[in-house]
Each structure stands twice: as structure tokens, then as C-alpha cells.
Design a protein around this motif. Structure first.
Motif, PDB file in Angstrom:
ATOM      1  N   MET A  19       0.850  -1.209   0.000  1.00 12.18           N
ATOM      2  CA  MET A  19       0.000   0.000   0.000  1.00 12.18           C
ATOM      3  C   MET A  19       0.880   1.252   0.000  1.00 12.18           C
ATOM      4  O   MET A  19       1.944   1.264   0.609  1.00 12.18           O
ATOM      5  CB  MET A  19      -0.862  -0.037   1.265  1.00 12.18           C
ATOM      6  CG  MET A  19      -1.807   1.127   1.397  1.00 12.18           C
ATOM      7  SD  MET A  19      -2.844   1.003   2.871  1.00 12.18           S
ATOM      8  CE  MET A  19      -3.133   2.734   3.196  1.00 12.18           C
ATOM      9  N   ALA A  20       0.419   2.315  -0.700  1.00 18.33           N
ATOM     10  CA  ALA A  20       1.191   3.577  -0.728  1.00 18.33           C
ATOM     11  C   ALA A  20       0.855   4.397   0.518  1.00 18.33           C
ATOM     12  O   ALA A  20      -0.312   4.558   0.866  1.00 18.33           O
ATOM     13  CB  ALA A  20       0.823   4.357  -1.976  1.00 18.33           C
ATOM     14  N   LYS A  31       9.445   4.540   9.091  1.00 19.32           N
ATOM     15  CA  LYS A  31       9.912   5.865   9.525  1.00 19.32           C
ATOM     16  C   LYS A  31       8.732   6.835   9.516  1.00 19.32           C
ATOM     17  O   LYS A  31       8.101   7.022   8.465  1.00 19.32           O
ATOM     18  CB  LYS A  31      11.009   6.343   8.551  1.00 19.32           C
ATOM     19  CG  LYS A  31      11.750   7.568   9.001  1.00 19.32           C
ATOM     20  CD  LYS A  31      12.939   7.825   8.068  1.00 19.32           C
ATOM     21  CE  LYS A  31      13.815   8.954   8.539  1.00 19.32           C
ATOM     22  NZ  LYS A  31      13.159  10.207   8.851  1.00 19.32           N
ATOM     23  N   LEU A  32       8.423   7.413  10.672  1.00 21.21           N
ATOM     24  CA  LEU A  32       7.359   8.413  10.742  1.00 21.21           C
ATOM     25  C   LEU A  32       7.826   9.641   9.981  1.00 21.21           C
ATOM     26  O   LEU A  32       8.969  10.076  10.134  1.00 21.21           O
ATOM     27  CB  LEU A  32       7.045   8.768  12.199  1.00 21.21           C
ATOM     28  CG  LEU A  32       6.861   7.575  13.161  1.00 21.21           C
ATOM     29  CD1 LEU A  32       6.435   8.065  14.547  1.00 21.21           C
ATOM     30  CD2 LEU A  32       5.851   6.573  12.622  1.00 21.21           C
ATOM     31  N   ASP A  33       6.944  10.223   9.151  1.00 19.63           N
ATOM     32  CA  ASP A  33       7.424  11.248   8.227  1.00 19.63           C
ATOM     33  C   ASP A  33       6.458  12.427   8.101  1.00 19.63           C
ATOM     34  O   ASP A  33       5.866  12.652   7.051  1.00 19.63           O
ATOM     35  CB  ASP A  33       7.676  10.589   6.851  1.00 19.63           C
ATOM     36  CG  ASP A  33       8.372  11.526   5.890  1.00 19.63           C
ATOM     37  OD1 ASP A  33       9.206  12.331   6.341  1.00 19.63           O
ATOM     38  OD2 ASP A  33       8.063  11.464   4.681  1.00 19.63           O
ATOM     39  N   GLY A  91      -3.066   5.203  11.508  1.00 16.31           N
ATOM     40  CA  GLY A  91      -3.658   4.155  10.672  1.00 16.31           C
ATOM     41  C   GLY A  91      -2.609   3.553   9.747  1.00 16.31           C
ATOM     42  O   GLY A  91      -2.546   2.326   9.570  1.00 16.31           O
ATOM     43  N   GLU A  92      -1.748   4.416   9.172  1.00 14.48           N
ATOM     44  CA  GLU A  92      -0.715   3.906   8.261  1.00 14.48           C
ATOM     45  C   GLU A  92       0.310   3.062   9.017  1.00 14.48           C
ATOM     46  O   GLU A  92       0.788   2.044   8.504  1.00 14.48           O
ATOM     47  CB  GLU A  92      -0.047   5.076   7.524  1.00 14.48           C
ATOM     48  CG  GLU A  92      -0.993   5.703   6.505  1.00 14.48           C
ATOM     49  CD  GLU A  92      -0.347   6.772   5.617  1.00 14.48           C
ATOM     50  OE1 GLU A  92      -1.050   7.299   4.738  1.00 14.48           O
ATOM     51  OE2 GLU A  92       0.854   7.079   5.799  1.00 14.48           O
ATOM     52  N   ALA A 140       1.071  -0.709   8.062  1.00 11.08           N
ATOM     53  CA  ALA A 140       2.437  -1.130   7.711  1.00 11.08           C
ATOM     54  C   ALA A 140       2.897  -2.268   8.620  1.00 11.08           C
ATOM     55  O   ALA A 140       3.561  -3.215   8.172  1.00 11.08           O
ATOM     56  CB  ALA A 140       3.395   0.058   7.832  1.00 11.08           C
ATOM     57  N   LEU A 141       2.543  -2.196   9.896  1.00 11.04           N
ATOM     58  CA  LEU A 141       2.917  -3.275  10.830  1.00 11.04           C
ATOM     59  C   LEU A 141       2.222  -4.571  10.431  1.00 11.04           C
ATOM     60  O   LEU A 141       2.844  -5.650  10.423  1.00 11.04           O
ATOM     61  CB  LEU A 141       2.523  -2.893  12.263  1.00 11.04           C
ATOM     62  CG  LEU A 141       3.404  -1.837  12.941  1.00 11.04           C
ATOM     63  CD1 LEU A 141       2.759  -1.367  14.244  1.00 11.04           C
ATOM     64  CD2 LEU A 141       4.800  -2.381  13.224  1.00 11.04           C
ATOM     65  N   GLU A 142       0.945  -4.477  10.089  1.00 21.45           N
ATOM     66  CA  GLU A 142       0.195  -5.685   9.705  1.00 21.45           C
ATOM     67  C   GLU A 142       0.773  -6.279   8.414  1.00 21.45           C
ATOM     68  O   GLU A 142       0.893  -7.501   8.284  1.00 21.45           O
ATOM     69  CB  GLU A 142      -1.300  -5.349   9.550  1.00 21.45           C
ATOM     70  CG  GLU A 142      -1.969  -5.161  10.908  1.00 21.45           C
ATOM     71  CD  GLU A 142      -3.251  -4.326  10.861  1.00 21.45           C
ATOM     72  OE1 GLU A 142      -3.620  -3.834   9.767  1.00 21.45           O
ATOM     73  OE2 GLU A 142      -3.873  -4.154  11.934  1.00 21.45           O
ATOM     74  N   GLU A 143       1.147  -5.411   7.466  1.00 24.48           N
ATOM     75  CA  GLU A 143       1.745  -5.912   6.217  1.00 24.48           C
ATOM     76  C   GLU A 143       3.085  -6.594   6.503  1.00 24.48           C
ATOM     77  O   GLU A 143       3.390  -7.648   5.952  1.00 24.48           O
ATOM     78  CB  GLU A 143       1.930  -4.766   5.215  1.00 24.48           C
ATOM     79  CG  GLU A 143       0.597  -4.322   4.616  1.00 24.48           C
ATOM     80  CD  GLU A 143       0.739  -3.191   3.585  1.00 24.48           C
ATOM     81  OE1 GLU A 143      -0.298  -2.740   3.094  1.00 24.48           O
ATOM     82  OE2 GLU A 143       1.882  -2.764   3.284  1.00 24.48           O
TER      83      GLU A 143
END
Ligand code: HXC
Length: 258
Positions: A1-2, A18-20, A34-35, A39-42
């Protein structure tokens, strides 16, 4: 996912998240949280990933929940949306080890996100705090609960009632972080630790994480029983045979997660 508020890189079996949001010191709005969860689930579902690292910038891991986003919200808004309600559950459901690499500010929700990881490696520039009291609210994602288990009642009360920041040295002394490294070495250290974990049997790593986490939920006798049963169950794996044979044959183990 983007993703728009985080950057994800996967290399050598380690997923780096990396939080951005540099302009807002990585303030945690609902999109970013949410992202991070997605990302953790992916990463958890990706066979190439064996350990995960979450980090921010040199100046801020995250300066807390996004005050701009929250400032106009009413009780009805936050209660009906259950603001941040699913974040704890989604992160706690991740089975692979997660390391927080914290440089600079980890405040409010930032400190809470770091504490949701399995352990924290801090740069000597790190500053931890639960300053929600200065905003007329209280912690909402573990600052009154997890921080108390990490550092004890007295220091947790101090942090939650005064809103003061704890530097990296005090955080290590208090047991909030596992190690402190010079800021320039933070990512090298965190990725190196993640790569070491990635070399272990994934089955053992997940079981160890599960067992340590049960110690938060269970009385000692039940926790000891849980640990012993999981220990026993590891003898059903090929990796137990391989790990012990490799020791006796004085060679490196070749774990196959079976
Ligand atoms: C939104 C934030 C922010 C936040 C910083 N910024 N923290 N925006 N939410 N939590 C923004 C500032 O508005 C500013 O934007 C830019 O980031 C740089 O911040 P400065 O304040 O100019 O930087 P500095 O003077 O270096 O001070 C750094 C700081 C301070 C000490 C970290 O920013 C600060 O006190 N931030 C708030 C910390 C806090 O109260 N956190 C708890 C939030 S409540 P502009 O546009 O002006 O340049 C919370 C509840 C958790 O976390 C609930 C569960 C998740």
C-alpha cells in the motif's frame, strides 16, 4: 500500500517504518497512526520480514497526538469515533518483534507508541514525557498504564502530573528503555539489533514475545505455567532439534521456522 505519512523500507529481513511528518515533529494524526498499523500488519504478514523497527527523525520520534486535529473535537466526536481506540489492539496483535528507535522528543502519544513496541533503544538526545496535563487532558494510549508498569507509580505520577520530560539517561535508569546510544549511532544500533533477532528461529522469537507479554496480564503462577507450556511446545519444532544439535556440533544453527 502507498503511504503518505510514513516511509517503509525492507532490507535484510528488517522492515523499517519511519514516521514522516517533519513539519509537525511527527505529530500523530489519525492518518499516520492508521498507516503505522497497516504497515505493521503488512510486515507481520510478509515472509521476508523477521523483525520491525519504528523510528522518527533526529529531532522527534513523535511529539504526541496531533493537537491541531484534536483541538476542535468535542466529547461526542472523540467518543463516537473512539479516537485512537483501535491502535492499541492492532499493534498488540503484531506477532513479530518490534523495536522503537527513539531520537529527540517522544511525548504523549509518541511516548505511548514507543512503549507499544517490544523494547526501546534511545539516542542520547531522546526526551520522553506525558505532557497531556498541560493541554487539559490526560494520556490516552497507555501513558498512565504502561508507563506505570515500566517505571513504577512514583515516577509515572511525577511524569503524568507535572508533564516534565525525562532524558535518555533517566529513562534507562528507570527501565523505560533497554539501551542508550550516541544519536549518530541510533539507526546502526537499532538495525543491527533487529538483524540479530532476524537470525533467530521466528518460532522462538514469536513465542518469547508472547511469553514476556503474558507477564503483563497474568499472576506469576499462571505466567510461569504459560511460559513452561510454551517452552515444552518448542520441543515439537525442527528448530529446537537444529538449535541444540548446532550447539553440540559447534556450528551456527540454520533455523527454518519449522
Ligand atoms: C501538532 C505539533 C505537535 C503536536 C509540535 N507540533 N508538536 N503539531 N501536534 N503534538 C508542531 C508545532 O505546532 C510547530 O508547527 C512544529 O511542530 C514545530 O514545533 P515547535 O513547538 O515550534 O518546536 P520546539 O519549539 O522545538 O518545541 C518542541 C516541543 C513542542 C517541545 C516538542 O513542539 C511541544 O511541546 N509539542 C507538543 C507536545 C505535546 O503536548 N504532546 C502531547 C500531545 S497530546 P508550526 O506550524 O508552528 O511550525 C497526546 C495525547 C495522546 O499526545 C493520546 C493518544 C494518542
Amino acid at each position: 500500500m502507498a503511504f503518505e505519512t510514513i516511509i517503509v523500507e525492507i532490507e535484510d529481513h528488517v522492515a523499517l517504518i519511519k514516521l514522516d511528518r517533519p513539519d509537525a515533529l511527527n505529530a500523530l494524526n489519525t492518518q499516520l497512526l492508521g498507516e503505522v498499523c497497516t504497515a505493521l500488519e503488512e510486515a507481520d504478514g510478509n515472509d521476508k520480514v523477521r523483525c520491525i523497527v519504528i523510528t522518527g527523525s533526529d529531532k522527534a520520534f513523535a511529539a504526541g497526538a496531533d493537537i491541531k486535529q484534536m483541538s476542535e473535537m468535542s466529547f461526542v466526536d472523540v467518543y463516537s469515533q473512539n479516537l485512537f481506540g483501535d491502535v492499541n489492539d492492532r499493534i498488540c496483535a503484531i506477532r513479530k518483534p518490534i523495536i522503537a528507535a527513539v531520537g529527540g522528543y517522544a511525548l504523549g502519544g509518541g511516548c505511548e507508541l514507543a512503549m507499544l513496541c517490544d523494547f526501546i533503544i534511545a539516542a542520547d538526545t531522546a526526551k520522553f514525557g506525558q505532557p497531556e496535563i498541560n493541554l487539559g487532558v490526560i494520556a490516552g494510549l497507555g501513558g498512565s498504564q504502561r508507563l506505570t508498569r515500566f517505571v513504577g507509580k512514583s515516577k509515572s505520577m511525577d511524569m503524568n502530573l507535572t508533564g516534565r520530560f525525562m532524558d535518555a539517561e533517566e529513562a534507562e535508569r528507570a527501565g523505560l528503555v533497554s539501551r542508550v546510544v550516541p544519536a549518530k549511532k541510533l539507526m546502526e544500533e537499532a538495525i543491527g539489533v533487529a538483524q540479530k533477532i532476524a537470525e533467530k528461529s521466528q518460532l522462538s522469537a514469536m513465542a518469547a514475545k508472547e511469553a514476556v507479554n503474558r507477564s503483563y496480564e497474568l499472576p506469576l503462577s499462571e505466567g510461569m505455567l504459560f511460559e513452561r507450556r510454551v517452552f515444552h511446545s518448542m520441543f515439537a519444532t525442527d528448530d529446537q532439534k537444529e538449535g541444540m544439535a548446532a550447539f553440540l556440533e559447534k556450528r551456527a544453527a540454520q533455523f527454518r521456522d519449522k
